[in-house]
Design a protein around this motif. Structure first.
Motif, mmCIF file in Angstrom:
data_model
loop_
_atom_site.group_PDB
_atom_site.id
_atom_site.type_symbol
_atom_site.label_atom_id
_atom_site.label_comp_id
_atom_site.label_asym_id
_atom_site.label_seq_id
_atom_site.Cartn_x
_atom_site.Cartn_y
_atom_site.Cartn_z
ATOM 1 N N ALA A 493 51.408 38.666 58.956
ATOM 2 C CA ALA A 493 50.405 37.725 59.479
ATOM 3 C C ALA A 493 51.149 36.443 59.831
ATOM 4 C CB ALA A 493 49.314 37.458 58.456
ATOM 5 N N LYS A 494 50.856 35.856 60.989
ATOM 6 C CA LYS A 494 51.657 34.715 61.439
ATOM 7 C C LYS A 494 50.786 33.620 62.029
ATOM 8 C CE LYS A 494 52.668 35.794 66.257
ATOM 9 N NZ LYS A 494 53.716 35.828 67.276
ATOM 10 N N ILE A 495 51.359 32.419 62.026
ATOM 11 C CA ILE A 495 50.798 31.237 62.688
ATOM 12 C C ILE A 495 51.907 30.645 63.556
ATOM 13 C CG2 ILE A 495 49.949 28.885 62.377
ATOM 14 C CD1 ILE A 495 47.873 30.895 61.656
ATOM 15 N N ASP A 496 51.598 30.363 64.824
ATOM 16 C CA ASP A 496 52.582 29.745 65.716
ATOM 17 C C ASP A 496 51.817 28.847 66.687
ATOM 18 O OD1 ASP A 496 54.695 28.995 67.284
ATOM 19 O OD2 ASP A 496 55.474 31.007 67.591
ATOM 20 N N VAL A 497 51.929 27.515 66.512
ATOM 21 C CA VAL A 497 51.169 26.584 67.325
ATOM 22 C C VAL A 497 51.965 25.289 67.479
ATOM 23 C CG1 VAL A 497 49.923 25.628 65.345
ATOM 24 C CG2 VAL A 497 48.899 25.517 67.624
ATOM 25 N N VAL A 498 51.833 24.645 68.635
ATOM 26 C CA VAL A 498 52.418 23.322 68.894
ATOM 27 C C VAL A 498 51.298 22.299 68.791
ATOM 28 C CG1 VAL A 498 53.556 21.863 70.601
ATOM 29 C CG2 VAL A 498 54.253 24.252 70.336
#
Length: 677
Positions: A493-498
């Motif tokens: 499970a991942k989170i990737d945000v700017v």
């Protein structure tokens, strides 16, 4: 000749010619009388008397011509033309009748009187003949002169026109020379302008470098003076002043170090893929025998067998994504190896059909160190470790981005597991920190400087049976990203945000499992969780973050992801975002594109995502699952001005199909400027 004379003159001359023809016929009748050959009148020699008589005859004929009226000339001409054939017939008959008589008289000898009369008749005949011949010669001469004049008309006109053309050519040549000189002068001016612009850029950059070096030297000298001043306060016993001085010194030193850290931030990316599948079980190294573009040639070396070598020490973003296959249920893994040591690991314990998997992290690599990517399949039939890639990014790709020698990065892991329920990911094992930008805490990180930051967190989550695997990111208590996957056993499970962050913002990540482990512990080998925050640039750096405010329900058709809501947009001079979902590129350059959405089907079914550039897809996501699962794209790509981007999602079947969930935390599109093309 007829064009040069008037009608009146033509009629007069026609009448004269008719009279002359009658005279010629009469002379021919007279000349038919037999005479002695000795007394024949010579035709060639003409006496003076004959010449004078001929002149008189010509003058008389001319006088007659001049005195005649135009109407009489026309009538006479008609009479002559009508009479001429009859006269010819009568004269011919007379000649034929007289022929027997002459034969009868041949025996009779002529007398002297007859001979004298014949001589005078012959002389008169010679004079008239010569007069007619002279008249004809004069007419021929005039006609010849007029013929030559007619023949010379073309050459005369040609000469006149040639003179005009020559004058026009001279004028043209003169003006063409002037125009060429003007064009040459203009081109020289353009060249001078361009050279001046190039020199301006070079000299301004040189001046910036010199000014930066001088400013850095002066800043260091000021820091040295400041530290001496603090020492002086301490030696004099002014403890309060010394403490204030030290605080001021530390603040100034921190600002200096932060400025030095951000100076080398830039993105140079290599993008490539393997042109063939990898079938079978066990580990295999991903090849890179096809290159899409390479901006990082000065910073790393790429071999077709998949081994990379760093040419310069610095921070690298390592991103490997692919889809993997098992005919039945099996295990699918990925890992990243740097200098022989595993630093990142993705593990899927129980997967079926084609599913996507990826490694994505930032790490520091020293010059000369090698790194590569590996894929693994086990405990299934007909396994594919990876699907081959192609020029449009379907279905695997490797991208390595050099971020510079001092990119501000914070990276940490947690040393323990957490059971079911929501749990904050601990960060008690610190891997790397730039203390001028980040303040480390046991459950996240605190931002010390305003800017645009990338939040990248991942962990494998476990459920004993099928269940939800959740992840979410918070900025000072506000949720900015959310992931929901419905799976079984261990899966990522991942989170990737700017996100634009301010000084004092606290960033944290939570994970959830309803029956198992919310997250797995991490370690120095990257197995099996990590939390990273990297400084990308100032808050004003060009980033567009938009989402769709509504769901897209329905199966068996591609749904265009709309962009009718905005998180923030600092890239208005670089991108034009339409509510329909289209993004227009306004400035050529390199962009990082990060788009994702949650998709839903009530049963196991294929779900897809694709990114279109000018109508053709250049990134493709594929998954086979049920319930809610994340799908999307994350890539660096070079875009040209005028290009158009669209994002689409698709589900094939199942009850209650959702092509995508609405935003902003459950789906989003972010496009960030990385640098020049």
């Amino acid at each position: 000749a007829g064009e040069l004379f008037s009608n009146k003159t033509i009629m007069k001359r026609t009448a004269v010619l008719a009279v002359l023809l009658v005279a010629l016929f009469a002379l021919s009748a007279v000349s038919a009388d037999p005479i002695d050959k000795k007394d024949e009148t010579p035709d060639v020699k003409v006496t003076d008397k004959q010449t004078s008589d001929q002149d008189e005859t010509i003058e008389n004929i001319a006088a007659v011509d001049d005195s005649e009226d135009v109407d009489e000339d026309v009538n006479n001409e008609a009479d002559v033309e009508l009479a001429t054939p009859e006269q010819e017939e009568d004269e011919q008959a007379d000649v034929e009748e007289s022929a027997p008589e002459e034969e009868e008289e041949e025996d009779d000898l002529p007398s002297e009187e007859d001979l004298a009369e014949e001589d005078s008749e012959e002389k008169r005949h010679g004079r008239e003949t010569n007069s007619i011949r002279k008249l004809l010669n004069s007419i021929k001469g005039k006609l010849n002169r007029e013929l030559k004049a007619a023949q010379r008309l073309v050459s005369k006109v040609r000469k006149q026109e040639n003179r005009k053309v020559a004058r026009a050519q001279a004028v043209y040549n003169s003006r063409a020379r002037a125009a060429r000189n003007a064009v040459n002068s203009r081109n020289r001016s353009v060249g001078s302008l361009r050279a001046a612009k190039r020199n301006r850029v070079v000299r301004i950059n040189r001046a910036r470098k010199i000014a930066r070096a001088r400013a850095d030297r002066k800043e260091r000298e000021l820091l040295l003076i400041h530290s001496i001043e603090c020492r002086l306060y301490a030696l004099n016993g002014s403890n309060a002043a010394a403490r204030r001085c030290v605080r001021s010194y530390r603040h100034r030193h921190s600002r200096y170090r932060a400025r030095m850290s951000t100076r080398g931030i830039f993105g140079k990316t290599y993008s490539g893929y393997c042109a063939s599948h990898s079938r079978g079980s066990g580990w295999a190294r991903y090849c890179t025998n096809r290159h899409e573009f390479n901006q990082a040639g000065a910073f790393l070396r790429v071999r077709s067998n998949g081994i990379f070598t760093a040419k310069r020490s610095g921070f690298f973003r390592l991103h490997f994504k692919t889809i993997q296959y098992c005919r039945n249920w099996g295990q699918q893994d990925l890992r990243t190896i740097v200098n022989g040591r595993q630093i990142n690991y993705a593990h899927k314990n129980h997967q079926h059909s084609w599913t996507h998997n990826e490694n994505n992290m930032v790490t520091y690599i020293k010059a000369g160190q090698n790194f590569h990517f590996q894929a693994y399949c086990a405990r299934c039939s007909n396994p594919y470790r990876w699907h081959s890639g192609n020029g449009r990014g379907a279905h695997s790709r490797v991208q390595v981005t050099y971020l510079g020698g001092s990119a501000p990065t914070w990276s940490a892991t947690c040393s323990r597991h957490k059971r079911r329920g929501w749990h904050r990911y601990c960060t008690n094992r610190l891997e790397r920190i730039n203390s001028h930008f980040f303040k480390h805490t046991g459950s996240g990180v605190t931002i010390k400087r305003d800017g645009m930051y990338r939040i990248n967190a991942r962990s494998i989550v476990y459920t004993r049976g099928w269940g939800p695997h959740h992840a979410r990111a918070h900025v000072s208590g506000r949720r900015v990203a959310y992931t929901h996957d419905y799976n079984v056993y261990w899966t990522p499970a991942k989170i990737d945000v700017v996100w634009p962050l301010k000084k004092g913002d606290h960033v944290s990540v939570d994970y959830y499992s309803n029956n198992g482990y919310a997250y797995h512990s991490g370690n120095r080998n990257g197995a099996h969780s990590r939390f990273q925050v990297t400084y990308e640039g100032p808050r004003s750096m060009p980033v567009a973050s938009h989402y769709c405010a509504s769901h897209a329900r329905g199966a068996r058709s591609w749904k265009n992801y709309c962009l009718n809501r905005k998180d923030f947009n600092t890239a208005r001079n670089f991108l034009r975002v339409h509510g329909s979902g289209q993004v227009d590129v306004l400035r050529t350059g390199t962009y990082r594109i990060n788009a994702w959405a949650l998709q839903h089907t009530g049963s196991y079914c294929n779900r897809n995502a694709r990114m279109l550039i000018n109508g053709s897809y250049y990134s493709y996501g594929y998954d086979h699952a049920r319930s809610w699962n994340r799908n999307g794209h994350d890539l660096v790509w070079r875009l040209k001005k005028g290009w158009k981007l669209n994002f689409q999602y698709y589900v094939r079947c199942g009850s209650s199909p959702y092509a995508f969930h609405n935003g902003h935390t459950h789906s989003r599109v972010q496009i960030m400027w990385q640098g020049r093309y």
